[in-house]
Design an enzyme around this catalytic site. Structure first.
Site, short mmCIF file in Angstrom:
data_model
loop_
_atom_site.label_atom_id
_atom_site.label_comp_id
_atom_site.label_asym_id
_atom_site.label_seq_id
_atom_site.Cartn_x
_atom_site.Cartn_y
_atom_site.Cartn_z
N CYS A 169 0.84 -1.19 0.00
CA CYS A 169 0.00 0.00 0.00
C CYS A 169 0.89 1.26 0.00
CB CYS A 169 -0.94 0.11 1.21
SG CYS A 169 -2.00 -1.31 1.42
N ARG A 221 3.47 0.26 -5.19
CA ARG A 221 3.23 -0.39 -3.91
C ARG A 221 1.88 -1.09 -3.86
NH1 ARG A 221 6.80 1.32 -0.15
NH2 ARG A 221 5.41 0.69 1.52
N TRP A 245 -2.87 -2.43 -1.71
CA TRP A 245 -2.58 -3.82 -2.08
C TRP A 245 -3.29 -4.66 -1.02
CZ3 TRP A 245 -0.53 -8.36 -0.24
CH2 TRP A 245 -0.21 -9.33 -1.22
N ASN A 268 -1.17 1.16 6.05
CA ASN A 268 -0.31 0.26 5.28
C ASN A 268 0.25 -0.76 6.27
OD1 ASN A 268 1.72 -0.98 3.81
ND2 ASN A 268 3.10 0.78 3.90
N GLY A 269 -0.11 -2.04 6.09
CA GLY A 269 0.36 -3.06 7.02
C GLY A 269 -0.73 -4.07 7.31
N GLU A 292 15.28 -16.83 -12.22
CA GLU A 292 14.95 -15.41 -12.39
C GLU A 292 14.22 -15.19 -13.72
OE1 GLU A 292 14.73 -12.93 -10.62
OE2 GLU A 292 14.83 -11.19 -11.94
N LYS A 321 10.43 -13.58 -13.97
CA LYS A 321 10.09 -12.41 -14.79
C LYS A 321 8.88 -12.71 -15.66
CE LYS A 321 11.68 -10.13 -13.02
NZ LYS A 321 12.48 -9.94 -11.93
N GLU A 349 5.65 -13.02 -13.63
CA GLU A 349 5.16 -11.73 -13.12
C GLU A 349 4.48 -10.90 -14.21
OE1 GLU A 349 8.15 -10.17 -9.67
OE2 GLU A 349 9.02 -10.30 -11.66
N HIS A 398 13.67 -35.38 -12.36
CA HIS A 398 13.05 -35.86 -11.13
C HIS A 398 11.61 -35.36 -11.01
CE1 HIS A 398 16.75 -37.64 -9.62
NE2 HIS A 398 17.35 -36.62 -10.17
N LYS A 416 5.47 -3.48 -5.61
CA LYS A 416 6.92 -3.45 -5.79
C LYS A 416 7.68 -3.89 -4.55
CE LYS A 416 10.81 -1.94 -7.94
NZ LYS A 416 11.18 -3.11 -8.71
#
Lengths: 611, 611
Positions: free
Chosen positions: B2, B27, B73, B99-100, B484, B488, B491, B507, B606
């Protein structure tokens, strides 16, 4: 991978070879083939499973007393009739089967092409075979000698079996890196990638070692090293029953093995754990107890499902023994240049005990002075023999390609080792130690309780079977269970399932979440439970379909979930042994409902004996 | 997550807040809202992005000199108008943004429900707000006092901003665990989750610390702790330019940031690396050089893309410094009970420097005597301030939600640290040291060379954009690059991409392979190259579509691949900095060709400042 079988003796070879290949299909089932000696070499091969080969041969003359057979997991060249083994040499004199990879085949091939050789297949195997024949002709030597010379040029891993039209009663075999067992009968010999093809005929076996070559006739077994020195074969007694490799009324081996878990966990604990006396007896650990207590560092080396067992064990050892633990992919560990100091303890985890990467990794570490402990299921396997000590998992033969009972047995053994070491070290309070022994003791019963939900889990499977993707999320001890649950589904159903530590989803994977995505939370009661519930809320806020594995009586998590699978209350340290069971069943039932062959999922093989 | 913004002063508050929220959309962008003081509290809020909020307000009277705004968010409750912030208290007197996460909200809520409170939303925020109001009324105290009392009961993380209809020029703010910056102007104050909303108005800022409460009026800033003691605000000079947070002609921030990499890698090396003199100057490392050289163990702690940088660095440090390295997910590390000894070195890697899990993880380790080194991009961020030493990555503000230039800068910094330590320790031969300095020096130019392939990579993206799944495989230093690359794509395109060490695919994951599956190999020239080529053969044998990142001139790998992306020759240690770039471009172009908002992918934010 690949499975190999051979026979030389008075019986009909073909039925023995075909039955043996079926038992070895866990090692690959891309194509199959046989070569038989009957007034000349007769080779039959076919893309697909061993049953397809049988169909294609039906009605042909397969009379023979000497033969070899192969079931393939493709490495070089796609699975088709042409690339199936056995391959025949250019002259037609030799037939060969091969398990492994010849890494410098491209170099050898270009040399042979320059000499005018033409190749019928895309395989590295045909290259090696013609390379052998080229030496045989050029040097005018024995086949045995030609093989020895050839193998000195070869980079890679192999078991090879050869038939020679000019020596019709003999099989020549050689090994480096892939497994080979020779069964010794009366006036007959059997060969196999493991002992299963010879179970009903003999209990006397010889495990061939790396860089050894065997010349096998009905009544003679000659073992040599590559320097042409004779070796004395070490004959061992086999402890394996035929019944243990059959389905016993279940539709699939995988289901049988899931349902065996109360028994296999019990087998694993039995004779070791005494909850009343408060003792754990494991002689293969006891021997190295001092070294383990004093080490600064334990490294778990494994692949696939065994690697997940290592991840759970990392947390258990750090908690109970206060020793740093690292978990390494064997394939990565062996090739980079890891820091290994004398006195470091390496725990190698492998169901088959033949996993190529794990085996080489521990050989390297052993040279650097590390103590190697094997946690292995197959008695007498290469990893077991290479380790200093360790403990067998005693889960019995696991035939289903997707590992289930081996995983819970690995966790049981690893927990016992951690408890034993932690208790000796004084890093576990007495009371917690005794409580955990009791918790372990109760596992078989609790596992049976979990299995009773199979009908309910089957219904959940029906509901979600058409999903294209799945996420599996967990924290702490259950983080690795999330990875394992996802791997099971991926293997069996070809649904793209992925596991993550629950908190990591916000760093990327959550982008996948929409109303079509089932998200499986392993959310049993533990100290991180509230955090996992927050993550559930975050997924619900994005309309993901929440399915959970929860502890009996947890109404709050149930109210946040569309569907739940329940385990009884258990200490967080042993909970993974229970929480993985519903996920095994979920994967199994989804695979079955999609009409897939869950015991032989496409592209896979049970033990990965190539890199 | 947020983003929060506030303003009190002589200017029009609304345009400042809206522009600030747009800069903070990295955010979160599930919903947005503002509360304005204008003869009473006026609250406007809307599901969606800030632009949607603006549209919905168009034409309304937004005149005000005091206001707060929020971009969300979602954690508790799905994203809709009702759950959007600001929330108003039951009486309507207070408005709050948050925010939290309030972890014990369920308990607080049930207490309030018993007292007759009704809730308009599903959020934890509305619960906290009414809890504050309940105290305010019951104790008949000041709002400031009520907040203090309330926060002592709260478990969780938060930044909150409150407006009070009875004190129309004042904003009250409090922080624990989420970031808050106050900009100090002339007769005005600005508030933000970071400094970007206040850039054009002031360069004087105060970073609020945990457990602090601020009372902010146009010409007064009072800072107190929760014990009601006054603190002196520490005013810092801001070193951030407006241009650096704008797109500069590129279609997306992500593309701009990918193309900035030759420059950002250079910025990261500049003033530190002197390849001619053979020196690396890093004062934040130099200070702790002795301790690092003597440690037995380095632990990399990170999340997401930074965790991948840690995986590459693990191999680099083990190779160059011969020190054991472990890489931990911050979220897992903080909650289990890891073994940390005084003298252990922890390297915390974070772009934002605000990643909640990483921050708490290092705080815990610091208490146990570990030395904390931060590798952080945002100067003055919480992780930078908590660390003993370390090095900034100097990549400039990264706005695109998918991290690109921060990753290559992290790798550049970590490689320099390893080189510096290894050289001092004597574990790198002089010649290799000097060669690697040169290799680093050449990176900006080589990165520019790789970027020239963007048109070709765009064409590859077009070709594979409709794939449902992707696998990314690599070994050694490139294993983490595979992870990575997959992250990408996941996302940006919502395609289910997954990375694996190449040998692990056998496997389980190989079951996914069929003729529809693109498999991206990171197969640059290194000591494991032949092994990766074997894995390519295995995928080809199962008809997977092989795409590869290869080294210039590698015809053999090219002949096995349907499409290739090329990097120049580079030492395997620095190669990941180059081999990741084509994968960033591939993900970007696939995302764009699917018509997605690549700078703001769904569900993501982010910096992850909640657990």
């Amino acid at each position: 991978m690949c499975g190999i079988v051979g026979y030389t003796g008075p019986r009909e070879a073909y039925p023995i070879i075909v039955k043996g290949l079926k038992r070895l299909e866990y090692r690959g089932y891309d194509s199959a083939g046989v070569a038989l000696q009957n007034g000349g070499l007769h080779v039959y091969k076919k893309k697909g499973k061993v049953a397809d080969l049988e169909d294609s041969i039906a009605g042909k003359n397969v009379h023979a007393h000497v033969g070899i057979g192969h079931t393939r997991w493709a490495t070089h060249g796609e699975p088709n009739d042409r690339n199936a083994h056995p391959h025949q040499s250019a002259s037609g004199r030799l037939a060969m089967i091969h398990n492994g990879i010849i890494e410098n085949y491209a170099q050898l091939k270009s040399e042979l092409v320059k000499k005018g050789y033409e190749f019928k297949s895309d395989t590295d195997t045909e290259v090696l075979l013609n390379f052998i024949e080229e030496i045989l002709v050029k040097n005018d030597c024995s086949l045995e000698e030609a093989i020895r010379i050839a193998l000195k040029r070869v980079v890679g891993a192999y078991v090879i079996l050869l038939l020679d039209a000019e020596n019709p009663d003999t099989i020549i075999a050689a090994r480096k890196g892939s497994p080979l067992v020779i069964g010794v009968g009366k006036g007959e010999h059997f060969l196999g990638s493991d002992a299963s093809p010879m179970l009903e005929y003999t209990k006397e076996v010889v495990y061939v070692n790396d860089y050894e070559l065997a010349i096998i006739k009905p009544d003679e077994l000659i073992l040599k090293n590559l320097g042409n020195e004779k070796l004395t074969p070490y004959v061992q007694k086999l402890d394996l029953e035929l019944a243990s490799i059959e389905k016993g009324g279940y539709e699939h081996f995988m289901l049988k093995e899931i349902f065996e878990q109360p028994q296999t966990i019990n087998d694993c604990l039995r004779g070791r754990l005494d909850a009343v006396a408060g003792t754990i007896t494991m002689s293969g650990i006891q021997q190295y107890a001092e070294q383990i207590m004093q080490t600064n560092r334990i490294i778990m080396v494994a692949c696939g499902t065994s690697w997940h067992a290592g991840l759970v064990a990392e947390y258990i050892f750090e908690e109970l023994c206060r020793i740093n633990v690292e978990v390494e992919y064997a394939s990565e560990f062996r090739y980079r240049n890891p820091v290994i100091n004398p006195g470091d303890v390496i725990i190698a985890i492998s169901q088959s005990g033949e996993t190529a990467d794990t085996l080489v990794a521990i050989e390297t570490a052993k040279e650097k002075g590390a103590i190697i402990l094997g946690v292995v299921n197959v008695v007498g396997s290469s990893i077991a023999r290479t380790s200093h000590g360790g403990a067998y998992t005693h889960a019995g033969p696991e035939i289903g390609v997707a590992s289930t009972k081996a995983f819970t047995a690995q966790l049981s053994v690893l927990t016992m080792i951690a408890l034993k070491v932690g208790y000796m070290k004084g890093t576990i309070p007495q009371q917690r130690y005794l409580r955990l022994l009791n918790e372990l003791n109760e596992l078989p019963e609790k596992a049976a309780w979990v299995l009773q939900q199979h009908e309910k889990i089957k219904a959940i499977a029906e509901k979600y079977k058409d999903a294209r993707d799945f996420l599996y999320l967990g924290r702490g001890y259950n983080f690795a269970v999330a990875l394992e649950g996802a791997l099971k589904l991926k293997e069996i159903s070809y649904i793209h399932a992925e596991g993550y530590p629950a908190a990591e989803m916000k760093h990327g994977p959550i982008a996948l979440v929409d109303e079509n995505l089932p998200v499986v939370f392993i959310a049993t009661k533990d100290p991180y439970h509230e955090k996992v519930v927050s993550n559930m809320q975050e997924i619900r806020a994005r309309k993901g379909q929440v399915i959970s594995v929860i502890t009996e009586g947890d109404e709050h998590s149930a109210s946040l979930s569309l569907d739940v699978m329940i385990i009884p209350e258990a200490d967080e340290i042993v909970a993974p042994i229970l929480s993985v069971i519903p996920l095994q069943l979920l994967a199994y039932y989804i695979g079955v409902s999609k009409g897939l062959d869950v015991d032989k999922p496409r592209n896979l093989a049970k033990s990965v004996t190539v890199e």
